[in-house]
Structures are given as C-alpha cells and as structure tokens.
Design an enzyme around this catalytic site. Structure first.
Site, PDB file in Angstrom:
ATOM      1  N   HIS A  70      51.419 131.468  34.900  1.00 11.81           N
ATOM      2  CA  HIS A  70      51.834 131.237  36.286  1.00 11.81           C
ATOM      3  C   HIS A  70      53.320 130.937  36.419  1.00 11.81           C
ATOM      4  CE1 HIS A  70      47.836 131.198  38.272  1.00 11.81           C
ATOM      5  NE2 HIS A  70      47.465 131.067  37.013  1.00 11.81           N
TER       6      HIS A  70
ATOM      7  N   ASP B 181      61.454 130.056  39.660  1.00 11.55           N
ATOM      8  CA  ASP B 181      60.072 129.832  40.095  1.00 11.55           C
ATOM      9  C   ASP B 181      59.257 131.065  39.716  1.00 11.55           C
ATOM     10  OD1 ASP B 181      57.938 128.600  41.340  1.00 11.55           O
ATOM     11  OD2 ASP B 181      59.053 128.135  43.161  1.00 11.55           O
TER      12      ASP B 181
HETATM   13  C1  GDG Z   1      53.038 127.244  39.934  1.00 13.63           C
HETATM   14  C2  GDG Z   1      54.344 128.017  39.715  1.00 13.63           C
HETATM   15  C3  GDG Z   1      53.451 129.829  41.148  1.00 13.63           C
HETATM   16  C4  GDG Z   1      52.713 121.863  48.313  1.00 13.63           C
HETATM   17  N1  GDG Z   1      52.911 120.705  48.949  1.00 13.63           N
HETATM   18  C5  GDG Z   1      51.784 120.390  49.583  1.00 13.63           C
HETATM   19  C6  GDG Z   1      50.866 121.389  49.347  1.00 13.63           C
HETATM   20  N2  GDG Z   1      51.449 122.296  48.547  1.00 13.63           N
HETATM   21  C7  GDG Z   1      50.827 123.514  48.065  1.00 13.63           C
HETATM   22  C8  GDG Z   1      51.452 124.724  48.690  1.00 13.63           C
HETATM   23  C9  GDG Z   1      51.192 125.802  47.674  1.00 13.63           C
HETATM   24  C10 GDG Z   1      51.198 125.037  46.365  1.00 13.63           C
HETATM   25  O1  GDG Z   1      51.029 123.669  46.672  1.00 13.63           O
HETATM   26  C11 GDG Z   1      52.515 125.159  45.613  1.00 13.63           C
HETATM   27  O2  GDG Z   1      52.529 126.372  44.963  1.00 13.63           O
HETATM   28  P1  GDG Z   1      53.870 127.052  44.470  1.00 13.63           P
HETATM   29  O3  GDG Z   1      53.562 128.422  44.093  1.00 13.63           O
HETATM   30  O4  GDG Z   1      54.887 127.008  45.545  1.00 13.63           O
HETATM   31  O5  GDG Z   1      54.436 126.154  43.257  1.00 13.63           O
HETATM   32  P2  GDG Z   1      53.859 125.420  41.906  1.00 13.63           P
HETATM   33  O6  GDG Z   1      53.006 124.264  42.242  1.00 13.63           O
HETATM   34  O7  GDG Z   1      55.076 125.093  41.114  1.00 13.63           O
HETATM   35  O8  GDG Z   1      52.957 126.498  41.156  1.00 13.63           O
HETATM   36  C12 GDG Z   1      54.631 128.899  40.906  1.00 13.63           C
HETATM   37  C13 GDG Z   1      52.163 129.038  41.205  1.00 13.63           C
HETATM   38  O9  GDG Z   1      51.987 128.239  40.070  1.00 13.63           O
HETATM   39  C14 GDG Z   1      50.960 129.977  41.309  1.00 13.63           C
HETATM   40  O10 GDG Z   1      50.907 130.854  40.253  1.00 13.63           O
HETATM   41  O11 GDG Z   1      53.642 130.469  42.399  1.00 13.63           O
HETATM   42  O12 GDG Z   1      55.793 129.659  40.681  1.00 13.63           O
HETATM   43  O13 GDG Z   1      55.428 127.116  39.514  1.00 13.63           O
HETATM   44  O14 GDG Z   1      49.941 126.384  47.860  1.00 13.63           O
HETATM   45  O15 GDG Z   1      50.838 124.923  49.924  1.00 13.63           O
HETATM   46  N3  GDG Z   1      49.625 121.376  49.875  1.00 13.63           N
HETATM   47  C15 GDG Z   1      49.273 120.322  50.646  1.00 13.63           C
HETATM   48  N4  GDG Z   1      50.128 119.307  50.890  1.00 13.63           N
HETATM   49  C16 GDG Z   1      51.375 119.292  50.386  1.00 13.63           C
HETATM   50  O16 GDG Z   1      52.131 118.349  50.632  1.00 13.63           O
HETATM   51  N5  GDG Z   1      48.073 120.298  51.192  1.00 13.63           N
END
Ligand code: GDG
Length: 784
Positions: A182, A391
């Site tokens: 990921h 990212d």
């Molecule tokens: C890893 C990789 C890759 C965030 N704050 C809140 C919240 N979130 C949710 C978002 C989103 C998820 O968390 C974050 O996903 P990301 O993809 O932006 O980032 P990582 O956590 O670093 O994930 C990344 C991912 O894996 C998937 O393969 O995209 O590059 O680093 O869904 O909505 N959700 C809630 N409250 C929050 O305050 N409910």
C-alpha cells in the site's frame, strides 16, 4: 455488497467455494471491553480497510490480523474474545508484547515506512527489530496455516508482512497467494540500503501476484528484483524458484457511491451549513487538509506555504481559513512525537502572526473525526490541499472529489502521491516547491466555479468507475489468471501410458521428425563443456533413427558449428548450431546462415565478459560465430549468482540498441542476436504439413522457444523439472535415451516388415533442402 449475477467468467468474489483469507497487520476493528464484559467493535479508518471491506463482507471470507486483546482476560474471557471475533469473520494473531513493539514500531515503522517513503534521515536499522519482524511474520504464517484449506486464496497486505508470502509458499507450494503493497516501492538506490533487502525481496516473491498502486513502483520493484536477486522479467512476468509470478499495478479506488451519497444526507448538509456559520468561518473560504499525522504527508511544509501565502497575498487575510485535521498516529515512534511538536508550534506561530480579533487562519484539530463530520468537512471546503511529500496512493483526495460529485471544489494535489497518476486534472504541485504551492493555493481560491466543474468531471467519472470493489476484483481475477498460467506451464511426466501413445503415433505417421537438443537432453552435463562428445551408443542410436525410412532427425543445439560437425557431421541427421543461427542439412557439406547477421557488436561486449572471467574463478568465455557465452558451471554458485546479476547490469541497457540480447541458459549467460532462437529454427519442421509426428525434446530456457513455437499436435518433452511449456517431462537424459531406443526399435521392426507403411519411396523431403524462409514472428527480429 450483494451477490453479482453469474457471468460466463468465474468471478472470485462471487464464488463461495473459493474462500479468501485477507491478511494484514491489524484487524479492521478497534476492540475494547464494554461494561457487560462483552467487547465493543469499532471499524478502524484507513485506506486498506476501506478497500477491503466489501470483500470481507462476502460470506465465508476471513480477515486475519494482529488483535489487540483487551488486557487481563482469563482463559474464558479469551475464548469469548475469539468467539466475538469469529462472529465478525475475523481470526486473531496473538503477539508477544515485546515482539509486537519491535516488529511494528521498531522495524515496520522505523525502517520500512521511512525508507520506502524516501526519508533515510528517519530510518533506523536495528538487528533486534529485524529479528522480531522475522518472528512475527512466522507467527502470521502459523496462524494462516491453522486456518487455510485447499482452494483458498490468501491475500497478504502491506509492508508489515513482506516475508509472509514465501513463508507460506514453503508450506503450501500450490496455494494461491497474492501480495499488495500500500506504500510506494522505492528505487533501487534507496532499497539497496536495507541490510535485509534480499530477504525481503525473496519474501515477496513467494506470491503468485505482487501488486502496487502505481506503475512506477512496479518498475522499481522489478529493477531491484533483477539487481538484488537476479530475477529477470518480461512485462512483469517472472520466474521465482521456477514458479511463474506476475507483478502489476492496481490503483486502489474508493467506495465512490458511499461518499457521494453521504455528502447529500440531510444530517451532513446541516453540518455543512453550521460549518459556514461557525465563529471565524463566516464569509471565509475553507481550505481543508486531512491526514494521519505523518512526516510523509508534508504537514509542516504545507503550513509554511500557507504562511507564505498570507504574506504574499495579504488581500486573502480574513477571507480564508485552513482547517487542519491531523489524526493521531504511531505516537510511540520518536519521529512522530517530534513531528507533533513541530506542527503544534507552527500552527501557534502562524496564528500568532496573522490572527485578528475575529479571524484565526488555522483551525487545528488533532483527533480522528466521525465519518459524517469528515464528509461534511469535505463537502463544505472550497479547496482541498493534498500535498504529501510522498504517498503510496492517497484516498483523501478521491473522497473529496466524490463528496463534490457533479460540482465544483478545487483540488491541489501533490505530484508525489500515487493518486496524481490518475488525477492529472487537479492543480498538481511539487510539495517541495513552496512558491509553486503558494501559487496553486491562490489559483484554487480564485478558480471560477465553471473551471472547477470542468476539471472535476473527468476525475469523478473515473473514480466512480474504478472503485475499491473493482480494484479488489481485478486483483483477484489477475491472481486466478496467474494460477491458470502456472497450470499451463507444468508438464505431465511421460509415463508408460503416454509413452505408449507416443509410440503409437510415431508408428502411425507417414513422416516423422525428431528435433533433439544436445546438452542436457542427449548427453548429461559435465563440468567441462568440451568433454561431452557423444558416446558410441548415442551415435549408433542417431545413425539408426536418422537412416530409418520415414524419419528425419535434427540436433538443435546451442553449440558452435565446428563442434557439432566434428561430433555428428558424419551421421544422417540435420544440424542446427548456435541456437538457430546456422543450419546444415544431413547430406550437405556447408552450413547456411538462417538470417543475415552481424557480429560487429562482439568487440564491445567481449572485454566486458572477459573481465568477468578474470573476476570469477572457474568461469570461462566461449566465442561462437555470432554469440559470446559466459560459462559458470564450475564456479562457486554463490559467487556466480552475484556475478550473473552484475554481468546483466554491466551489459544491461546498451544491448537492445545493438540488436543483441542476453539469454539465460543452463549455467551460462549467452549474448546473441535478438530474435534468432531455436523456436525460429524449428519452424522449418513445424510448418511442414507432411510430418504427421513431431517430437521436440530439450532441457533449458532456450528449448522453451521450441516448445512455444510447436504446433498443438507436437510431442514436446522437457528433460528435468521446473516450469515449461512442453506437454510432457522426462526426469533425465537416461529416460530420454530410453525413449529414443524404443523409437529405434520401432524403426527396426518397420524395416524388418520391409515397408514404410506410408508413401512409396518416401525419402527425405525437398523442403529441407530449400533455404530457410523467414517465418512471421510475434517478436520483431532485430538485426545487428
Ligand atoms: C496508506 C498509504 C494509501 C483520515 N482521517 C480521518 C479518516 N481518515 C480516512 C480517510 C481515508 C483514510 O483514512 C486515509 O487513507 P490514505 O490513503 O489517505 O492514507 P494512509 O492512511 O497513509 O494509507 C496510502 C492507503 O494506504 C491505501 O492503500 O492510499 O498512500 O499511506 O479513507 O477518509 N476517517 C475518519 N476520520 C478521520 O478523522 N472517519
């Protein structure tokens, strides 16, 4: 998610018989004891969970991960805990507290995460943490093995479990195993810094299918594969320990409809209205930033850019608020604690510097927000700032666009996020270029609504199509496809029954051709390639078969002309030398070149190979008319393995330009003209409809070209084990010789019966006299 209607194609997600075991570091729930001695389950947030949730909901599928068991459970409590998990289709992996800490914080998040995101300054390599990482991966293996049944698909996720695919492979050689990373996969120069790079590479290669978010990560992985473990690939297909595996990009999407619809809920619209009226927000545009507090996300850099923006464009003071949501993350890792302090200070500085009595520029939250609140923030914001320094994908930007389905809203997106490969209509920025980010902030704030909609529409359309569900389905379909391809590469042992049918077909055919590789097929290998001259029995056998009335024999070898001629030139067999470069008909004195070729590349390549001969005791250079061969059969295998990688790298990129290619043989690396191979040479027989029976036998990579070119009806036989395109396999040259003996007996019987059983006076066919014509080929023939 409902069941899909049945289609012609077997769809993994719809097939209840093929159970899926999802394996990730954490289970998708936070679990806390509740008052009644039960357990409260809360879905965790994060991209991985969002992507896999629909799959997990399928009946029968199981999610296996590290379960943070509530403290102080007795045996009965533990049993209740496991039951509660099982009701949610979860299986726990229990970890020793110290191991868990070392594996998770000490290795995964202090070595792999920073290095893979390009932050060597935050990277700590610690032998003790590595050892815990190995132990924990083994614990995961044991937990999967306790659960797995034949036919299951096992899908391993992320950097915490990079050793697991090969640990599972050892125990379950035939299982369907997928791996998805990921986070980014770094370039070779970065990855090579890891003291355990080989182990990790080998670990991942236990999977049948290895997936990444972006094609760049695929390229990086394949490059490390070649340089670190010497595994070459063709369009992402490679052979690891003799097993076919595929490496490919599968960009993760989101549950688009969920976000789109959530943003339209009355409760969310109310929150949106309230947000606009909140103290300090009235009359202001909202810029939003949401992520886990992580140095890869570029939060300090974004804050500094916002500060610079307010300095450069004072007219925006009092008219814009940056809502900064940072979700607590990995608080026990030192670099994260330091980052928290830095962000707190920066927010304080900016607010202290720019605030007025009724306006505060940064509205800062350090907590995880409930889903509805998050969606309302997405929906209410005029500008979304997603400017990570690195990212893997980033889902936040996608969720923002879904919440603005059919509408405006300006997305400022870092080029360093995997998502930028798909969302190029966004305002793309280099997060390290502060001026560029400041400009993008202004452009976003001042962008007319019509332009915002115009930019968003194609991105929204793509996101609605390529959802997380589709991502998972495509990955699993591709994994099933690898299994099918592997099945196509395994030969059946040519046992007595099939050998009997072969003999019958041989006897029944009007004309028959035997295409036989030499080394490893007719003669066993020896340490000295010059000492494998044919023994008397082999010569007699070839004499007998070649002279038989309806039978044409060709020895199709990689050896040079002179050697073949001196060993076999007096026998009634056709000879193909140097893997198809030269042909000599059995009654001819001269060799003909199959294609016009040049050898003027040799002067440039020879010194490189010669240098490797000097540096690798026991290896030798063989020079043929149109190829150079580096032999390493007699070397220390460990050293040879390293040198093979090095020689490939040393010759590497220039080869294609010169019209030559590298070919792996049995303990040899051969440099030779591209597009000329044994398969090409074998067309001479394959295309001739007069042959009712064709047998092609060989043992190594170069013979696979023959098997691939062979018509369906041919009897293709691989000598030895390993993956092959041949239909049948024999264990060794002894078995091959025994088969030829049987054919010779059949010929002798026919002669004794005094007839050819087929065509009158069927001698050799004229077609074999004609110069070879170039057959149409799928691969372009590059000439030197
Ligand atoms: C890893 C990789 C890759 C965030 N704050 C809140 C919240 N979130 C949710 C978002 C989103 C998820 O968390 C974050 O996903 P990301 O993809 O932006 O980032 P990582 O956590 O670093 O994930 C990344 C991912 O894996 C998937 O393969 O995209 O590059 O680093 O869904 O909505 N959700 C809630 N409250 C929050 O305050 N409910």
């Amino acid at each position: 998610m409902g069941r899909k209607p049945a289609t012609g194609k077997v769809n993994r997600m719809d097939n209840p018989h093929n159970r899926l075991i999802i394996v990730s570091n954490r289970l998708p729930y936070r679990i806390e004891p509740d008052e009644r001695e039960g357990f409260a389950f809360t879905r965790t947030v994060g991209g991985l969970v969002a992507g896999l949730e629909p799959l997990h909901a399928q009946p029968g599928n199981v999610w296996l991960g590290w379960a943070d068991e509530p403290a102080g459970l007795d045996e009965a409590g533990r049993a209740r805990f496991e039951r509660a998990l099982a009701e949610r289709s979860c299986a726990p992996v229990r970890l020793d507290e110290r191991d868990a800490e070392l594996y998770y914080e000490g290795f995964s998040n202090s070595a792999l995460w920073p290095l893979f995101h390009g932050f060597p300054q935050h990277t700590r390599f610690d032998e003790e943490a590595w050892e815990a990482y190995v132990r924990v991966n083994e614990r995961f293996r044991d937990a999967v093995l306790a659960l797995a049944r034949p036919g299951d698909t096992i899908w391993v996720h992320d950097y915490h479990l990079m050793l697991l695919p090969s640990l599972l492979r050892e125990a379950l050689p035939d299982a369907s195993i997928g791996f998805f990373l990921h986070i980014p996969f770094p370039d070779y120069e970065t990855f090579r810094m890891l003291p355990w790079r080989r182990e990790l590479m080998r670990g991942v290669l236990g999977a049948d299918l290895v997936g990444f978010h972006a094609y760049d990560y695929v390229r990086h992985f394949l490059s490390s594969c070649r340089r670190i473990v010497g595994v070459e690939n063709e369009s992402g297909t490679l052979f690891a320990d003799g097993r076919l595996a595929q490496v490919d990009a599968f960009p993760l999407g989101i549950d688009y409809v969920r976000y789109r619809d959530a943003a339209r809920l009355p409760a969310v619209r109310r929150l949106v209205a309230e947000l606009g009226e909140e103290k300090g927000h009235e009359g202001c545009k909202l810029m939003l930033s949401v992520e886990r507090l992580d140095y890869s996300k570029g939060i300090p850099e974004r804050l500094l850019a916002f500060d610079a923006f307010l300095d450069r464009f004072p007219e925006w003071r009092g008219r814009v608020v940056l809502v900064l949501v940072t979700v607590p993350s990995r608080e026990n890792v030192a670099s994260y604690a330091a980052l928290k302090k830095q962000v707190d200070e920066l927010v304080g500085l900016i607010n202290g510097k720019h605030s007025t009595m009724d306006w505060t520029p940064v509205d800062y939250y350090y907590r995880s927000l409930p889903f509805e609140r998050l969606v309302s923030l997405y929906a209410a914001s005029d500008v979304m700032l997603v400017t990570p320094l690195r990212d893997g994908m980033n889902l936040v930007c996608k969720e923002y666009l879904a919440c603005h389905d059919g509408g405006g809203g300006a997305l400022v997106l870092s080029e360093m996020a995997g998502a930028s490969y798909e969302l190029h209509e966004a305002l793309c920025v280099n997060p390290f270029d502060q001026e560029g980010v400041v400009d993008a902030m202004r452009r976003a704030l001042e962008m007319p609504e019509a332009e915002q909609r115009r930019r968003n529409a194609p991105m929204q359309e793509r996101l609605a199509r390529y959802t997380s569900e589709k991502w998972a389905r495509e990955f699993l379909d591709a994994a099933a496809d690898v299994k099918r391809r592997q099945a196509g590469l395994s030969a059946h042992l040519l046992g007595p029954t099939s050998a009997g049918r072969l003999l019958e077909a041989f006897r029944g055919a009007r004309r028959r051709a035997l295409l036989l590789d030499y080394d490893g097929t007719l003669m066993p290998f020896s340490d000295d390639p010059a000492r494998v001259a044919p023994d008397a029995r082999l010569r007699a056998l070839l004499q007998q078969l070649g002279a038989a009335a309806r039978t044409d024999v060709a020895v199709v070898s990689g050896r040079d002309r002179a050697t073949l001629e001196s060993w076999l030139g007096d026998l009634p067999v056709d000879l193909v030398a140097e893997h198809g470069i030269w042909f000599r008909g059995r009654d001819e004195r001269t060799w003909v070149l199959e294609e016009p070729l040049s050898d003027d590349w040799k002067d440039a390549v020879r010194p490189v190979v010669a240098d490797f001969v000097d540096r690798t005791p026991g290896s030798m250079l063989e020079e043929k008319d149109f190829s150079l061969v580096w032999h390493y059969r007699m070397c220390s295998q460990e050293l040879a393995e390293r040198r093979v990688i090095e020689i490939k790298n040393a010759l590497g990129d220039g080869l294609a330009d010169r019209g030559i290619a590298l070919m792996d043989g049995n303990k040899v690396v051969e440099v030779k003209p591209r597009g000329v191979d044994k398969g090409h040479a074998a067309h001479r027989w394959f295309r001739d409809p007069a042959y009712g029976f064709v047998l092609a036998a060989g043992d190594d990579r170069t013979d696979e070209d023959v098997f691939e070119a062979a018509p369906e009806s041919a009897w293709t036989v691989k000598i030895g084990d390993g993956p092959t395109r041949a239909r049948y396999a024999l264990k060794n040259t002894g078995e091959m010789r025994a088969l030829l003996e049987q054919l010779a007996v059949a010929c002798a019987e026919e002669d004794a019966e005094g007839g050819d059983g087929a065509s009158p006076g069927a001698g050799r066919r004229d077609v074999l006299r004609a110069p070879a014509t170039v057959m149409p080929r799928t691969r372009a023939l590059a000439r030197a």
